[in-house]
Design a protein around this motif. Structure first.
Motif, PDB file in Angstrom:
ATOM      1  N   UNK A  98       0.885  -0.897  -0.299  1.00 12.14           N
ATOM      2  CA  UNK A  98      -0.096   0.178  -0.337  1.00 12.14           C
ATOM      3  C   UNK A  98       0.734   1.329   0.150  1.00 12.14           C
ATOM      4  N   UNK A  99       2.507   1.285  -0.160  1.00  6.23           N
ATOM      5  CA  UNK A  99       3.272   2.205  -0.462  1.00  6.23           C
ATOM      6  C   UNK A  99       2.791   3.455  -1.454  1.00  6.23           C
ATOM      7  N   UNK A 231      -1.343  -0.215 -10.903  1.00  9.33           N
ATOM      8  CA  UNK A 231      -0.627  -0.851 -11.140  1.00  9.33           C
ATOM      9  C   UNK A 231       0.810  -1.240 -10.017  1.00  9.33           C
ATOM     10  N   UNK A 232       1.334  -0.221  -8.995  1.00 15.25           N
ATOM     11  CA  UNK A 232       2.282  -0.286  -8.282  1.00 15.25           C
ATOM     12  C   UNK A 232       2.196  -1.579  -7.507  1.00 15.25           C
ATOM     13  N   UNK A 236       4.923  -4.806  -7.718  1.00 15.98           N
ATOM     14  CA  UNK A 236       5.857  -5.271  -6.544  1.00 15.98           C
ATOM     15  C   UNK A 236       5.143  -6.797  -5.940  1.00 15.98           C
ATOM     16  N   UNK A 237       4.874  -7.289  -6.382  1.00 18.78           N
ATOM     17  CA  UNK A 237       4.122  -8.746  -6.638  1.00 18.78           C
ATOM     18  C   UNK A 237       4.599  -9.311  -7.214  1.00 18.78           C
ATOM     19  N   UNK A 238       5.081  -9.018  -8.338  1.00 18.26           N
ATOM     20  CA  UNK A 238       5.739  -9.939  -9.989  1.00 18.26           C
ATOM     21  C   UNK A 238       5.222 -10.689  -9.912  1.00 18.26           C
ATOM     22  N   UNK A 331      12.933  -3.404  -6.800  1.00 19.04           N
ATOM     23  CA  UNK A 331      12.301  -2.679  -5.307  1.00 19.04           C
ATOM     24  C   UNK A 331      12.803  -2.192  -4.724  1.00 19.04           C
ATOM     25  N   UNK A 332      14.776  -2.871  -5.683  1.00 15.87           N
ATOM     26  CA  UNK A 332      15.258  -1.210  -4.599  1.00 15.87           C
ATOM     27  C   UNK A 332      15.056  -0.255  -4.428  1.00 15.87           C
TER      28      UNK A 332
END
Length: 496
Positions: A98-99, A231-232, A236-238, A331-332
């Motif tokens: 949820x970032x 889509x963010x 992250x989920x990938x 992701x970093x």
């Protein structure tokens, strides 16, 4: 996990009817009541609620994130992700999902409730579970004080169940006296409409042919920002390469708008935002490019004899490792303060871009001359290319086609179908040249892999190189025809 559920309101004195029987082909089994304590977390300005997301903790169940995905009538379809942990602090993995919505906001308890849940499982004749109906009596809490209560019914289908079962159960509940209700999550009901007072964080203004420059730019920047934010979490989920693709398109479209209409915007503000978006777009691009190659090579390998499958898989393993490395870099970056600040800047840009004086003028008058600039650069690049341009020149033509297309699409809301037809024709050119560039990049990757791999791997790489060369040759043979269609005078009659 995908949820498919319907919600109904239960009036005082409502009795749950029999939901199964021999004629229904469904068996209903009431289960023991459960008592649930739930705490929902949000920012002080309710950013999660305003985006249609939620983060909750239940003892014994852990932490649950629900992300907004879509709605179809009374049927909710959304992504649900569960994480372990105690109730002291949301786990980092849950917060990451949820970032984009939270950004620099601080998560804290926003609503507490106590629920008595009476479940009924619905099974097929063989005993396999198909769905669950729950009768929830909910109390809203402020400390120990009850501040409100409501009763609702939820019917949730299992993955293997046909959606027709949902209609069957809902009809039975309605006949017994339940009421159709808005499919509002419990958390939003607990807020009592406070999130509606604040309103969505990013709104696309309504646009028509008479809209101003400011309204159109706000509409376009909001559209791109919404695309990225939606889509963010998927990035992250990938699990779905399309999430990376859509996020990359969003960053490119916003950058294109800032470039094309830079004369209407503050230079320092525009340059800084474009630079930050380029940083993100490059990171997304590294992942997306490997996704494209994996798809292409997998298709080529499927056409080869079985004896080539094993060395072919070694090639894919190497490419998958490159993708994993690119994904780790992405992701970093998404965990950095720079990324969070970019998200904040995009929300601010969608609400109030840094416009120069004159933004109240009609967009239909001001914008077409600016759209004409990337088109003229595209036409000039094609003229310079000659009959057999090198690969790098075709790539540059593709980039200019993309800019002309995005510029036209940005003004579609005020220009209408002429801009749409123009954009579609240029998109066709972008597409065929994109296929050409993918083939060129694919061949280059395969050559490098062949030079450093085993003999059998090099042999398969050579076969795939032949396939990529054939693809490149096809696009070389067809792009001029596509360009001719895009260069028709009637398509650009609306441009000066």
């Amino acid at each position: 996990m995908q949820e498919r559920e319907a919600k109904l309101a239960a009036p005082p004195g409502f009795d749950v009817p029999e939901l199964g029987g021999p004629d229904d082909g469904v068996q209903a089994e009431p289960l023991a009541p459960r008592r649930l304590q739930t705490t929902y977390y949000d920012t002080p300005d309710l950013r999660l609620a305003r985006w249609g997301a939620s983060l909750r903790y239940r003892p014994g169940e852990g932490w649950t994130v629900k992300l907004p995905e879509g709605q179809n009538g009374v049927l909710l379809v959304r992504a649900e992700h569960v994480f372990g942990g105690d109730g002291r602090k949301p786990p980092a993995e849950a917060v990451a999902l949820v970032r984009a919505f939270v950004r620099t906001g601080k998560l804290a308890p926003a609503a507490r409730m106590r629920t008595v849940r009476r479940p009924v499982e619905l099974r097929d004749p063989a005993g396999s579970r198909l769905a669950e109906m729950v009768d929830d009596d909910v109390q809203l809490l402020d400390g120990r004080r009850i501040t409100g209560r409501f009763r609702e019914l939820e019917v949730e289908l299992d993955e293997a169940a046909d959606v027709g079962l949902l209609d069957q159960v809902v009809d039975r509940l309605l006949e017994a006296g339940a009421h159709a209700a808005e499919p509002t999550p419990k958390y939003l009901r607990a807020l009592g409409g406070r999130e509606r007072v604040l309103g969505p964080e990013v709104v696309e203004p309504e646009v028509d042919t008479g809209s101003s420059v400011e309204t159109l730019l706000r509409h376009d920047l909001a559209s791109g920002t919404l695309r990225l934010f939606r889509h963010e979490a998927g990035v992250r989920i990938g699990e779905d390469p399309e999430a990376v693709h859509q996020a990359r398109v969003a960053t490119r479209r916003i950058r294109s708008t800032l470039r094309t209409f830079s004369s209407l915007l503050d230079t320092e503000w525009t340059d800084r935002l474009r630079d930050d978006l380029k940083w993100l777009a490059n990171l997304l691009g590294e992942v997306r490019d490997t996704d494209v190659l994996l798809e292409r090579f997998s298709e080529h390998l499927a056409a080869l004899p079985e004896q080539d499958a094993k060395p072919g898989r070694r090639l894919l393993e190497r490419l998958n490792e490159e993708r994993d490395q690119a994904r780790r870099r992405l992701l970093g970056a998404m965990a950095s303060d720079k990324y969070v600040q970019l998200l904040e800047d995009l929300v601010a840009a969608a609400a109030a871009p840094a416009l120069l004086p004159g933004a109240d003028r009609p967009a239909a008058e001001v914008m077409p001359p600016l759209v004409a600039k990337p088109w003229k650069k595209l036409r000039k690049a094609v003229r310079k290319a000659g009959d057999d341009p090198p690969d790098h020149e075709l790539h540059q033509i593709r980039i200019r086609a993309k800019r002309a297309r995005y510029a036209a699409e940005a003004v579609e809301p005020v220009i209408g179908k002429p801009a749409e037809d123009f954009a579609d024709a240029v998109a066709d050119l972008q597409g065929v040249l994109g296929d050409h560039q993918d083939a060129v990049v694919g061949e280059a990757w395969l050559r490098e892999a062949a030079a450093s791999g085993r003999r059998d791997v090099a042999l398969v790489a050579g076969l795939l190189i032949a396939a990529e060369r054939a693809s490149a040759a096809d696009t070389r043979a067809s792009w001029r025809k596509v360009w001719k269609a895009a260069n028709r005078k009637q398509l650009r009659s609306w441009l000066p």
